[in-house]
Design a protein around this motif. Sequence first.
Motif, mmCIF file in Angstrom:
data_model
loop_
_atom_site.group_PDB
_atom_site.id
_atom_site.type_symbol
_atom_site.label_atom_id
_atom_site.label_comp_id
_atom_site.label_asym_id
_atom_site.label_seq_id
_atom_site.Cartn_x
_atom_site.Cartn_y
_atom_site.Cartn_z
ATOM 1 N N ILE A 32 0.849 -1.197 0.000
ATOM 2 C CA ILE A 32 0.000 0.000 0.000
ATOM 3 C C ILE A 32 0.881 1.241 0.000
ATOM 4 O O ILE A 32 1.689 1.444 0.912
ATOM 5 C CB ILE A 32 -0.945 -0.042 1.222
ATOM 6 C CG1 ILE A 32 -1.890 -1.241 1.032
ATOM 7 C CG2 ILE A 32 -1.729 1.255 1.364
ATOM 8 C CD1 ILE A 32 -2.489 -1.774 2.255
ATOM 9 N N LYS A 40 -3.439 5.320 4.298
ATOM 10 C CA LYS A 40 -2.856 3.985 4.051
ATOM 11 C C LYS A 40 -3.235 3.009 5.158
ATOM 12 O O LYS A 40 -3.632 1.873 4.899
ATOM 13 C CB LYS A 40 -1.314 4.083 3.983
ATOM 14 C CG LYS A 40 -0.814 4.954 2.844
ATOM 15 C CD LYS A 40 0.710 5.036 2.821
ATOM 16 C CE LYS A 40 1.278 5.771 4.003
ATOM 17 N NZ LYS A 40 0.888 7.183 4.134
ATOM 18 N N THR A 41 -3.104 3.472 6.390
ATOM 19 C CA THR A 41 -3.388 2.567 7.505
ATOM 20 C C THR A 41 -4.889 2.292 7.601
ATOM 21 O O THR A 41 -5.301 1.150 7.857
ATOM 22 C CB THR A 41 -2.834 3.158 8.816
ATOM 23 O OG1 THR A 41 -1.470 3.506 8.587
ATOM 24 C CG2 THR A 41 -2.907 2.156 9.950
ATOM 25 N N THR A 44 -5.523 -0.306 5.122
ATOM 26 C CA THR A 44 -4.996 -1.594 5.585
ATOM 27 C C THR A 44 -5.977 -2.247 6.563
ATOM 28 O O THR A 44 -6.294 -3.439 6.444
ATOM 29 C CB THR A 44 -3.624 -1.384 6.286
ATOM 30 O OG1 THR A 44 -2.763 -0.704 5.386
ATOM 31 C CG2 THR A 44 -2.996 -2.696 6.707
ATOM 32 N N ASP A 62 3.645 -3.669 9.283
ATOM 33 C CA ASP A 62 3.559 -2.235 9.575
ATOM 34 C C ASP A 62 4.974 -1.672 9.474
ATOM 35 O O ASP A 62 5.792 -1.859 10.375
ATOM 36 C CB ASP A 62 2.981 -2.053 10.986
ATOM 37 C CG ASP A 62 2.778 -0.584 11.340
ATOM 38 O OD1 ASP A 62 3.136 0.281 10.524
ATOM 39 O OD2 ASP A 62 2.262 -0.323 12.446
ATOM 40 N N ASP A 64 5.510 1.576 8.818
ATOM 41 C CA ASP A 64 5.384 3.022 8.942
ATOM 42 C C ASP A 64 6.105 3.453 10.233
ATOM 43 O O ASP A 64 5.459 3.786 11.232
ATOM 44 C CB ASP A 64 3.881 3.356 8.983
ATOM 45 C CG ASP A 64 3.620 4.830 8.822
ATOM 46 O OD1 ASP A 64 4.589 5.604 8.760
ATOM 47 O OD2 ASP A 64 2.442 5.227 8.780
ATOM 48 N N ASP A 132 1.909 -2.095 4.851
ATOM 49 C CA ASP A 132 1.649 -0.653 5.047
ATOM 50 C C ASP A 132 3.014 0.047 5.074
ATOM 51 O O ASP A 132 3.945 -0.432 5.714
ATOM 52 C CB ASP A 132 0.914 -0.478 6.388
ATOM 53 C CG ASP A 132 0.361 0.931 6.583
ATOM 54 O OD1 ASP A 132 0.471 1.756 5.656
ATOM 55 O OD2 ASP A 132 -0.176 1.209 7.684
#
Length: 356
Positions: A32, A40-41, A44, A62, A64, A132
């Motif tokens: 993503i 984005k999250t 997700t 994850d 990020d 993500d």
Amino acid sequence: MNKASLTQDVPPDRVEAMEKIIERPKPVKVMILGGVDTGKTTLTVYLANALVEQGLKVAIIDSDVGQKGILPPATISLALAEAPFSSLGELSPLKHYFVGTVTPNQHFAEMVVGVTRLARLAQEVADVVLIDTTGLVHGPGVELKRMKIEAVGPDIVLALDREGELAPILKPFEGKLDVVKLQVSDKARSYSRGERRDMRREKWRAYFRGVRPITLDLSKFVITGTSLFQGRPLSEEEKGLLEGIFKWLILHGRKVGGRYFIVKADVGEGPRSVDRNVLRYIDFDRLSNILLGLIDEDGFCLGLGILKLLNFGDMKAEILTPLDDGELARVKEIRFGRMRVREDGEELGLLDRDAL
Ligand SMILES: Nc1ncnc2c1ncn2[C@@H]1O[C@H](COP(=O)(O)OP(=O)(O)OP(=O)(O)O)[C@@H](O)[C@H]1O
């Protein structure tokens, strides 16, 4: 504490994305992409829930690092979603990879290796792997995203694109990669740097709640992420000479690949401009509160520690960590990060990659 939570109020093109994922042979890897605060999250979390509802096993990576939903910050994490959930923070993580800072800028290699290793693991245990990513999509972020795509080889890329800002990332993969462009929800809102920092403070605080002080004998661990212990020790003569010229007290010094690397405290006024090709130094004070990764024998991160005091004489380090004795027994390696943070969540600053 987490910005993103489950919502069904999403643009209709999410259905197309779901169909693509469902019709692909499994396991399927989905990356993503999108700029900061493009949702984005949220996407997700939405997809993971919808896929779980279809009876699929979903893994979430994850990566990020700046706004992790799955704690701790400064790592990349893998978690499985096996039941409906409303926010990434509810998932129990399976594995972490240590990055050591909350911005990917000087840590592309950690980002790429971490995501790649976790994706490899995830596809062995899940039908769908949702990855993500950070919102860094301009400048060097273009290269980071390209390398992540090259290394992971996603089957589908979901691109939350506002006005073509993802084109430089996607261009090299035209005709080779299944890209689904998705609308950014008009509900997506942006957060200031201050708000992001405040949210991170809460996350650090939550992670470090219940830390305890422990003393580690560093000679019993592999030490990585720093050149502090590489090369050879200084001779007494070298130490005396450098202390005299710079008016330093040298607490630790090595000669590493033709350069001196010194940990010092100032005792007077000395020359302060130094050729960094010959000599690099760090103040002893700056070692306190450095973030440490506690690493297992496979190179994954069991958890974090905060370095409080490093005694170079007996190689003992006083650290704070939430890890219990069982977890600590599995630590084989101590990896130095590149930021300083306190257990109350206050970030004291980032260090340059080559500072250590
Ligand atoms: N479909 C939606 N409905 C309601 N709110 C949304 C929707 N999509 C995003 N938002 C809101 O917009 C904000 C940003 O979304 P989100 O945190 O998912 O973005 P992100 O791209 O993951 O951010 P970052 O750049 O920090 O990774 C959040 O507050 C989220 O709740």
